[in-house]
Design a protein around this motif. Structure first.
Motif, PDB file in Angstrom:
ATOM      1  N   GLY A  81     108.920  30.945 106.109  1.00 34.86           N
ATOM      2  CA  GLY A  81     109.823  30.214 105.655  1.00 34.86           C
ATOM      3  C   GLY A  81     110.655  29.659 105.080  1.00 34.86           C
TER       4      GLY A  81
ATOM      5  N   GLU B 110     115.091  37.963 115.607  1.00 37.46           N
ATOM      6  CA  GLU B 110     113.550  38.666 116.232  1.00 37.46           C
ATOM      7  C   GLU B 110     114.222  38.993 117.834  1.00 37.46           C
ATOM      8  OE1 GLU B 110     109.305  36.884 116.535  1.00 37.46           O
ATOM      9  OE2 GLU B 110     110.544  35.485 115.835  1.00 37.46           O
TER      10      GLU B 110
ATOM     11  N   TYR C  86     107.489  36.377 108.583  1.00 38.13           N
ATOM     12  CA  TYR C  86     108.378  36.762 108.825  1.00 38.13           C
ATOM     13  C   TYR C  86     107.956  38.097 108.432  1.00 38.13           C
ATOM     14  CZ  TYR C  86     109.722  32.276 110.736  1.00 38.13           C
ATOM     15  OH  TYR C  86     109.982  31.361 112.095  1.00 38.13           O
TER      16      TYR C  86
ATOM     17  N   VAL D  76     120.240  36.385 104.760  1.00 40.98           N
ATOM     18  CA  VAL D  76     118.718  36.234 104.931  1.00 40.98           C
ATOM     19  C   VAL D  76     118.473  37.544 104.778  1.00 40.98           C
ATOM     20  CG1 VAL D  76     117.266  35.537 107.437  1.00 40.98           C
ATOM     21  CG2 VAL D  76     119.166  33.933 106.374  1.00 40.98           C
TER      22      VAL D  76
ATOM     23  N   VAL E 102     113.490  41.682 113.735  1.00 40.03           N
ATOM     24  CA  VAL E 102     112.101  40.525 112.413  1.00 40.03           C
ATOM     25  C   VAL E 102     111.347  40.865 113.393  1.00 40.03           C
ATOM     26  CG1 VAL E 102     111.844  38.659 111.705  1.00 40.03           C
ATOM     27  CG2 VAL E 102     113.789  39.477 111.409  1.00 40.03           C
TER      28      VAL E 102
ATOM     29  N   LEU F 207     116.534  33.423 111.781  1.00 38.33           N
ATOM     30  CA  LEU F 207     114.742  33.994 112.365  1.00 38.33           C
ATOM     31  C   LEU F 207     115.124  34.199 113.311  1.00 38.33           C
ATOM     32  CD1 LEU F 207     112.780  32.943 109.695  1.00 38.33           C
ATOM     33  CD2 LEU F 207     114.385  35.557 109.893  1.00 38.33           C
TER      34      LEU F 207
ATOM     35  N   SER G  21     107.659  37.726 113.622  1.00 40.08           N
ATOM     36  CA  SER G  21     106.705  37.663 113.230  1.00 40.08           C
ATOM     37  C   SER G  21     105.107  36.975 113.870  1.00 40.08           C
ATOM     38  CB  SER G  21     107.482  35.590 113.818  1.00 40.08           C
ATOM     39  OG  SER G  21     107.850  35.477 114.619  1.00 40.08           O
TER      40      SER G  21
ATOM     41  N   LEU H 220     114.866  38.924 102.906  1.00 39.35           N
ATOM     42  CA  LEU H 220     114.028  40.414 103.646  1.00 39.35           C
ATOM     43  C   LEU H 220     114.148  41.773 103.087  1.00 39.35           C
ATOM     44  CD1 LEU H 220     114.744  39.005 107.384  1.00 39.35           C
ATOM     45  CD2 LEU H 220     112.496  38.108 105.793  1.00 39.35           C
TER      46      LEU H 220
ATOM     47  N   ILE I 119     111.742  32.026 102.140  1.00 39.91           N
ATOM     48  CA  ILE I 119     113.089  32.481 102.271  1.00 39.91           C
ATOM     49  C   ILE I 119     114.069  31.966 102.253  1.00 39.91           C
ATOM     50  CG2 ILE I 119     114.242  33.760 103.979  1.00 39.91           C
ATOM     51  CD1 ILE I 119     111.780  34.681 105.898  1.00 39.91           C
TER      52      ILE I 119
ATOM     53  N   LEU J 139     118.007  28.151 109.113  1.00 43.65           N
ATOM     54  CA  LEU J 139     117.550  29.470 109.129  1.00 43.65           C
ATOM     55  C   LEU J 139     117.185  29.921 110.088  1.00 43.65           C
ATOM     56  CD1 LEU J 139     115.860  31.815 106.858  1.00 43.65           C
ATOM     57  CD2 LEU J 139     114.317  29.813 106.463  1.00 43.65           C
ATOM     58  N   TYR J 140     115.926  28.454 110.642  1.00 44.58           N
ATOM     59  CA  TYR J 140     115.435  28.973 111.500  1.00 44.58           C
ATOM     60  C   TYR J 140     115.740  29.335 112.986  1.00 44.58           C
ATOM     61  CZ  TYR J 140     111.019  27.851 108.850  1.00 44.58           C
ATOM     62  OH  TYR J 140     110.867  27.344 107.968  1.00 44.58           O
TER      63      TYR J 140
ATOM     64  N   THR K  31     123.528  35.407 107.435  1.00 49.04           N
ATOM     65  CA  THR K  31     122.636  36.480 108.096  1.00 49.04           C
ATOM     66  C   THR K  31     122.235  37.169 106.957  1.00 49.04           C
ATOM     67  OG1 THR K  31     123.005  36.130 110.495  1.00 49.04           O
ATOM     68  CG2 THR K  31     121.484  38.035 110.190  1.00 49.04           C
TER      69      THR K  31
END
Length: 107
Positions: free
Chosen positions: A22, A44, A69, A8, A49, A40, A51, A12, A25, A36-37, A5
């Protein structure tokens, strides 16, 4: 906060007002999409975040549309604070890092 995290968030924060998709990133953070997802999605849900799907003609573009994102204003502030707190916990009184900068190790 996991290391993934943090990676990421660092990506950002390199362009906090930018739109990042994606794969971009994932490559910059050195993570697989399977890692990753979910990160994210959690960011969010936390409001850090936002998107949106790209609006393109996929046939004309020759590729699928991308989900972009971006950090929210509050998310950018909270991300910086969380990363700074993590750094302070890992480098108390500068013992791990010579000049107070991440990545600079004093022998």
């Amino acid at each position: 906060m996991t290391l993934q995290t943090q990676l990421v968030l660092r990506v950002l924060l390199e362009d906090p007002e930018g739109q990042h998709y994606g794969l971009e990133i994932a490559k910059s953070a050195g993570l697989a999409s399977g890692s990753l997802y979910p990160i994210l999605a959690r960011l969010e849900q936390a409001g850090w975040v936002e998107s949106h799907w790209e609006v393109i003609d996929q046939k004309a573009a020759g590729r699928p549309r991308r989900r972009y994102y971006c950090l929210t204003r509050d998310g950018a502030v909270q991300a910086r604070q969380a990363l700074a707190e993590t750094f302070e916990r890992l480098a108390p009184r500068g013992r791990l890092f010579g000049n107070g900068s991440p990545g600079v190790v004093t022998p």
